[in-house]
Design a protein around this motif. Structure first.
Motif: not given
Length: 276
Positions: A231-243
């Motif tokens: 991947g491209r580093g580590i990030g916070v995951g969230l739902r696609k609708d929560d822009s």
């Protein structure tokens, strides 16, 4: 008719406004991946991501609750609304982006193999070179081929549903016997006991295992790997609708990176800066 239409528009606006209220946020983490996230002696959660989550919530003026979730159920729990965010050392990959969105990267780590320090594999492959599996230069290809040759015919362990498991499937499955584990603790126990020959995880995790109170004597072999399945580093995951939440989160992360807060927490928990 017109009045009904106006009422419907107002109702939709109210719903949008309500859905955009992120003053209260639930964050899922594993609590079994030190020093990223771990369970303390008192049963509470601690680690780099726990402290960073608190910092980000403060910047977002949000009240946050951090909840523990088994790794193999992390994405289903997020998508079904058990919590709103995931901070669990989760690498940003194309496969995961089919299901969820990610914040901007807040940290990056490399993947490497661990073996018993007195085992036959310990002196097989130099651990000092970094291989970028996205760029995949001729030197990178040579490093991976040397790793494949060294591990051929061995038993390799990985935690299930991780990018490390993805690497083994893509690059080694034709050569090795793969064992899957529910937790890194069980993986490390079997490696230490000699039930597997090698195990793949992040360098930060292996450093913690080797330096802990009951340190396991391990050697790190092969290249430090980034790119492709990692991947491209580590990030916070969230739902696609929560822009809107993603925008707020990115602002907070970028601010924490810019003022050195992420680097400071990384130094505290890892002993080196792995901020993006």
């Amino acid at each position: 008719m017109r009045a009904s239409l106006i009422f419907l528009c107002l109702l939709m606006a109210a719903k949008t406004s309500a859905s955009a209220d992120w003053s209260s946020i639930r964050i899922g983490t594993e609590g079994l991946f030190p020093p990223w996230n771990a369970t303390a002696d008192d049963g509470g959660l601690e680690g780099f991501e726990i402290d960073l989550a608190k910092d980000l919530c403060r910047r977002m003026n949000a009240t946050c609750e951090i909840v523990q979730q088994r790794w193999d159920g992390m994405l289903p729990a997020l998508t079904t609304g058990k919590f709103d965010l995931v901070m669990a050392g989760m690498k940003i990959t194309k496969e995961r982006e089919k299901l969820i969105d990610f914040s901007t990267c807040y940290a990056a780590d490399v993947a490497t193999f661990a073996v018993k320090v007195d085992g036959a594999l310990a002196a097989t492959v130099s651990p000092h070179r970094r291989a970028n599996l996205t760029a995949f230069s001729s030197e990178d290809r040579t490093s991976i081929n040397a790793l494949r040759q060294a591990l051929a015919g061995t038993v390799v362990g990985v935690q299930v549903a991780t990018v490390h498991a993805d690497f083994v499937v893509r690059y080694l499955q034709d050569l090795v016997d793969v064992r899957y584990y529910d937790t890194l603790e069980n993986l490390t126990r079997d490696l230490d006991a000699g039930r597997i020959d090698a195990a793949l995880s992040s360098r930060s995790y292996w450093n913690r295992v080797r330096e802990g109170e009951n340190g396991v004597e391990l050697a790190l072999i092969g290249p430090d790997m980034i790119g492709d399945v990692f991947g491209r580093g580590i990030g916070v995951g969230l739902r696609k609708d929560d822009s809107e939440l993603r925008l707020q989160l990115n602002d907070a992360i970028e601010e924490a990176l810019a003022d050195g807060s992420v680097a400071k927490l990384a130094e505290q928990w890892f002993g080196y800066d792995l901020s993006c």
